[in-house]
Scaffold this motif. Structure first.
Motif, PDB file in Angstrom:
ATOM      1  N   PHE A  26       0.825  -1.193   0.000  1.00  0.00           N
ATOM      2  CA  PHE A  26       0.000   0.000   0.000  1.00  0.00           C
ATOM      3  C   PHE A  26       0.865   1.251   0.000  1.00  0.00           C
ATOM      4  N   VAL A  27       1.924   1.261   0.813  1.00  0.00           N
ATOM      5  CA  VAL A  27       2.818   2.417   0.873  1.00  0.00           C
ATOM      6  C   VAL A  27       3.520   2.602  -0.471  1.00  0.00           C
ATOM      7  N   ASN A  28       3.981   1.506  -1.094  1.00  0.00           N
ATOM      8  CA  ASN A  28       4.620   1.611  -2.398  1.00  0.00           C
ATOM      9  C   ASN A  28       3.656   2.141  -3.448  1.00  0.00           C
ATOM     10  N   MET A  29       2.390   1.731  -3.371  1.00  0.00           N
ATOM     11  CA  MET A  29       1.401   2.173  -4.333  1.00  0.00           C
ATOM     12  C   MET A  29       1.042   3.627  -4.113  1.00  0.00           C
ATOM     13  N   SER A  30       1.044   4.072  -2.873  1.00  0.00           N
ATOM     14  CA  SER A  30       0.393   5.318  -2.531  1.00  0.00           C
ATOM     15  C   SER A  30       1.046   6.557  -3.126  1.00  0.00           C
ATOM     16  N   LEU A  31       2.352   6.621  -3.238  1.00  0.00           N
ATOM     17  CA  LEU A  31       2.980   7.855  -3.692  1.00  0.00           C
ATOM     18  C   LEU A  31       2.639   8.190  -5.146  1.00  0.00           C
ATOM     19  N   PRO A  32       2.911   7.318  -6.132  1.00  0.00           N
ATOM     20  CA  PRO A  32       2.549   7.699  -7.499  1.00  0.00           C
ATOM     21  C   PRO A  32       1.036   7.807  -7.689  1.00  0.00           C
ATOM     22  N   TRP A  33       0.285   6.943  -7.023  1.00  0.00           N
ATOM     23  CA  TRP A  33      -1.172   7.005  -7.144  1.00  0.00           C
ATOM     24  C   TRP A  33      -1.688   8.320  -6.577  1.00  0.00           C
ATOM     25  N   ALA A  34      -1.190   8.699  -5.402  1.00  0.00           N
ATOM     26  CA  ALA A  34      -1.627   9.945  -4.774  1.00  0.00           C
ATOM     27  C   ALA A  34      -1.249  11.148  -5.616  1.00  0.00           C
ATOM     28  N   PRO A  94      -3.001  -4.964  -7.565  1.00  0.00           N
ATOM     29  CA  PRO A  94      -4.213  -5.384  -6.852  1.00  0.00           C
ATOM     30  C   PRO A  94      -4.688  -4.353  -5.824  1.00  0.00           C
ATOM     31  N   VAL A  95      -3.757  -3.723  -5.132  1.00  0.00           N
ATOM     32  CA  VAL A  95      -4.134  -2.733  -4.125  1.00  0.00           C
ATOM     33  C   VAL A  95      -4.723  -1.492  -4.800  1.00  0.00           C
ATOM     34  N   GLU A  96      -4.105  -1.080  -5.894  1.00  0.00           N
ATOM     35  CA  GLU A  96      -4.595   0.092  -6.623  1.00  0.00           C
ATOM     36  C   GLU A  96      -5.992  -0.173  -7.188  1.00  0.00           C
ATOM     37  N   MET A  97      -6.199  -1.357  -7.729  1.00  0.00           N
ATOM     38  CA  MET A  97      -7.510  -1.711  -8.277  1.00  0.00           C
ATOM     39  C   MET A  97      -8.553  -1.804  -7.161  1.00  0.00           C
ATOM     40  N   ALA A  98      -8.193  -2.424  -6.048  1.00  0.00           N
ATOM     41  CA  ALA A  98      -9.125  -2.544  -4.932  1.00  0.00           C
ATOM     42  C   ALA A  98      -9.499  -1.171  -4.377  1.00  0.00           C
ATOM     43  N   THR A  99      -8.548  -0.251  -4.338  1.00  0.00           N
ATOM     44  CA  THR A  99      -8.833   1.098  -3.866  1.00  0.00           C
ATOM     45  C   THR A  99      -9.839   1.782  -4.785  1.00  0.00           C
ATOM     46  N   LEU A 143      -8.858 -12.832 -13.198  1.00  0.00           N
ATOM     47  CA  LEU A 143      -8.035 -12.135 -14.183  1.00  0.00           C
ATOM     48  C   LEU A 143      -6.568 -12.519 -14.050  1.00  0.00           C
ATOM     49  N   GLU A 144      -5.884 -12.438 -15.155  1.00  0.00           N
ATOM     50  CA  GLU A 144      -4.433 -12.609 -15.143  1.00  0.00           C
ATOM     51  C   GLU A 144      -3.804 -11.367 -14.518  1.00  0.00           C
ATOM     52  N   PRO A 145      -2.641 -11.512 -13.871  1.00  0.00           N
ATOM     53  CA  PRO A 145      -1.992 -10.342 -13.269  1.00  0.00           C
ATOM     54  C   PRO A 145      -1.727  -9.211 -14.263  1.00  0.00           C
ATOM     55  N   GLU A 146      -1.413  -9.585 -15.497  1.00  0.00           N
ATOM     56  CA  GLU A 146      -1.151  -8.546 -16.513  1.00  0.00           C
ATOM     57  C   GLU A 146      -2.422  -7.776 -16.860  1.00  0.00           C
ATOM     58  N   ALA A 147      -3.579  -8.429 -16.802  1.00  0.00           N
ATOM     59  CA  ALA A 147      -4.850  -7.745 -17.066  1.00  0.00           C
ATOM     60  C   ALA A 147      -5.160  -6.736 -15.965  1.00  0.00           C
ATOM     61  N   VAL A 148      -4.830  -7.074 -14.730  1.00  0.00           N
ATOM     62  CA  VAL A 148      -5.049  -6.143 -13.617  1.00  0.00           C
ATOM     63  C   VAL A 148      -4.114  -4.942 -13.774  1.00  0.00           C
TER      64      VAL A 148
END
Length: 142
Positions: free
Chosen positions: A4-12, A32-37, A104-109
């Protein structure tokens, strides 16, 4: 937690409207975390809207305890059911996202997250959702 922390900076940065170069837009450390968010935001919005605009007013009119057939009573029920919708929508959104991602395949996510980052309309909705959640949460604590 670290995903989540790794995802959060560019996403934010993207949600806040800051410019990201192409490398940052393509770097999705935790799809997966970005999609779930994203799905959690959508489900929370939908359940909150349904609770406020449909279920709350119907409950006030169909099952009226004393004083709810007034405009203030209907508004009170609408707010209460909107809050319940938000509380239900968040965990159901995460569950729905992970249930869908299992198929879904990981690449599709990763591809879906990449397309969401580039969709300015969707980024704007996520930005408004984040701001609304922060303002609503702050107002409820006051």
């Amino acid at each position: 937690f670290f995903r989540f922390v790794n995802m959060s900076l560019p996403w934010a940065k993207n949600v806040l409207g800051m410019a990201l170069d192409d490398d940052a837009m393509q770097d999705i450390p935790a799809p997966p975390v970005e999609m779930a968010t994203h799905v959690m935001f959508k489900m929370t919005q939908a359940f909150c809207f349904l609770g406020t605009c449909v279920i709350g007013p119907l409950a006030a009119l169909a099952f009226p305890p004393a004083g709810t057939r007034t405009l203030a009573g209907v508004a009170s029920k609408a707010v209460a059911y909107g809050s319940k919708g938000a509380i239900l929508g968040a965990p159901l959104g995460v569950a729905a996202a992970y249930a869908k991602m299992r198929t879904l395949e990981p690449e599709a996510v990763r591809d879906r997250c990449f397309r969401l980052r580039h969709n300015q309309g969707q980024v704007r909705v996520d930005r408004i959702s984040t701001a609304g959640a922060l303002v609503g949460g702050s107002a409820s604590m006051a």
